[in-house]
Design a protein around this motif. Structure first.
Motif, PDB file in Angstrom:
ATOM      1  N   ALA A 155       0.834  -1.201   0.000  1.00 15.54           N
ATOM      2  CA  ALA A 155       0.000   0.000   0.000  1.00 15.54           C
ATOM      3  C   ALA A 155       0.870   1.253   0.000  1.00 15.54           C
ATOM      4  O   ALA A 155       1.979   1.243   0.527  1.00 15.54           O
ATOM      5  CB  ALA A 155      -0.903  -0.002   1.225  1.00 15.54           C
ATOM      6  N   PRO A 156       0.359   2.326  -0.577  1.00 12.36           N
ATOM      7  CA  PRO A 156       1.107   3.588  -0.530  1.00 12.36           C
ATOM      8  C   PRO A 156       1.150   4.113   0.907  1.00 12.36           C
ATOM      9  O   PRO A 156       0.214   3.906   1.674  1.00 12.36           O
ATOM     10  CB  PRO A 156       0.290   4.511  -1.440  1.00 12.36           C
ATOM     11  N   GLU A 157       2.245   4.788   1.255  1.00  6.58           N
ATOM     12  CA  GLU A 157       2.335   5.402   2.592  1.00  6.58           C
ATOM     13  C   GLU A 157       1.269   6.484   2.714  1.00  6.58           C
ATOM     14  O   GLU A 157       0.972   7.143   1.732  1.00  6.58           O
ATOM     15  CB  GLU A 157       3.732   5.999   2.795  1.00  6.58           C
ATOM     16  N   ALA A 192     -15.782  -8.888  -3.133  1.00  8.14           N
ATOM     17  CA  ALA A 192     -15.927  -7.465  -2.796  1.00  8.14           C
ATOM     18  C   ALA A 192     -14.580  -6.775  -2.838  1.00  8.14           C
ATOM     19  O   ALA A 192     -13.565  -7.359  -2.468  1.00  8.14           O
ATOM     20  CB  ALA A 192     -16.541  -7.317  -1.398  1.00  8.14           C
ATOM     21  N   LEU A 193     -14.600  -5.539  -3.282  1.00  7.25           N
ATOM     22  CA  LEU A 193     -13.441  -4.647  -3.226  1.00  7.25           C
ATOM     23  C   LEU A 193     -14.018  -3.242  -3.054  1.00  7.25           C
ATOM     24  O   LEU A 193     -14.622  -2.692  -3.965  1.00  7.25           O
ATOM     25  CB  LEU A 193     -12.592  -4.722  -4.489  1.00  7.25           C
ATOM     26  N   SER A 194     -13.876  -2.691  -1.852  1.00  9.49           N
ATOM     27  CA  SER A 194     -14.467  -1.396  -1.530  1.00  9.49           C
ATOM     28  C   SER A 194     -13.450  -0.514  -0.819  1.00  9.49           C
ATOM     29  O   SER A 194     -12.766  -0.967   0.098  1.00  9.49           O
ATOM     30  CB  SER A 194     -15.684  -1.569  -0.611  1.00  9.49           C
ATOM     31  N   GLY A 247      -7.247   0.537  -3.890  1.00  9.35           N
ATOM     32  CA  GLY A 247      -7.915  -0.552  -4.601  1.00  9.35           C
ATOM     33  C   GLY A 247      -6.894  -1.467  -5.263  1.00  9.35           C
ATOM     34  O   GLY A 247      -6.986  -2.690  -5.180  1.00  9.35           O
ATOM     35  N   SER A 248      -5.890  -0.865  -5.887  1.00  4.91           N
ATOM     36  CA  SER A 248      -4.824  -1.654  -6.518  1.00  4.91           C
ATOM     37  C   SER A 248      -4.046  -2.457  -5.486  1.00  4.91           C
ATOM     38  O   SER A 248      -3.697  -3.617  -5.714  1.00  4.91           O
ATOM     39  CB  SER A 248      -3.858  -0.738  -7.274  1.00  4.91           C
ATOM     40  N   ALA A 249      -3.770  -1.839  -4.333  1.00  3.47           N
ATOM     41  CA  ALA A 249      -3.025  -2.531  -3.282  1.00  3.47           C
ATOM     42  C   ALA A 249      -3.821  -3.704  -2.721  1.00  3.47           C
ATOM     43  O   ALA A 249      -3.272  -4.789  -2.500  1.00  3.47           O
ATOM     44  CB  ALA A 249      -2.665  -1.550  -2.166  1.00  3.47           C
TER      45      ALA A 249
END
Length: 193
Positions: A12-14, A105-107, A118-120
């Motif tokens: 994930a991005p910081e 699910a992806l929320s 979402g990408s992470a």
């Protein structure tokens, strides 16, 4: 850092982190699902964004592996996946679904959208599927929306036309079709691993 959080370190991005769901988070995830669902309402793909009632939502979560995006210890997004054979257990199509992870699910809370969460979360699902030697990841999503079909297409998913869907994918597609939504407004997508 808790041991379970190391597996997804750096995805994930910081300042966000990806981890597995922890006890007591169900109602927060339900609220994230409702808030993210409002985007589909606004785009005309759903009549309302009301999530499953609490007891059914908890059952849904318990039937899946749930990946959580957090910031400062608070969940801001989640993905729920399960082996397709497991979710179809007892159905004739179950054996055909073996080796395919189904993304149910992806929320992401819209307040934290467009930051790579979402990408992470999807990357975490893909990594986990790879650890268990799954051959594919499949899902159903709204057709012709950049933040649904377009999002997955950019990440290697291919739309499977209705006539080409094997019975296991048809069964799951039908089970997830939101009430009142025309099946032509949704699609099944697959990414081979």
């Amino acid at each position: 850092m808790k041991p379970g959080r190391r597996a997804f370190r750096g995805m994930a991005p910081e300042p966000y982190r990806i981890r597995m769901m922890e006890p007591g988070e169900a109602m927060r995830l339900r609220e994230i699902d409702r808030r993210a669902g409002q985007l589909l309402v606004d785009a005309g793909h759903l009549a309302d964004a009301e999530p499953l009632e609490p007891g059914r939502f908890i059952q849904f979560l318990l039937a899946h592996e749930v990946f959580v995006a957090e910031r400062d210890g608070k969940a801001v997004g989640f993905a729920a996946s399960v082996d397709l054979a497991e979710i179809l257990a007892g159905e004739p199509e179950a054996a055909e679904g073996a080796g395919c992870t189904w993304l149910s699910a992806l929320s992401v809370d819209p307040e934290h959208g467009r930051r790579g969460l979402g990408s992470a979360l999807l990357q975490a699902v893909v990594a986990r599927a790879g650890w268990f030697f799954q051959r594919a990841i499949a899902l159903s999503t709204a057709r012709d929306l950049a933040f649904n079909e377009g999002f997955y297409a950019k990440r290697g998913f291919l739309a499977v036309p209705a006539p080409d869907r094997p019975p296991a994918l048809r069964k799951r597609f039908d089970a997830e079709l939101p009430p009142g939504v025309d099946p032509e407004r949704r699609t099944v997508m697959v990414r081979w691993l």
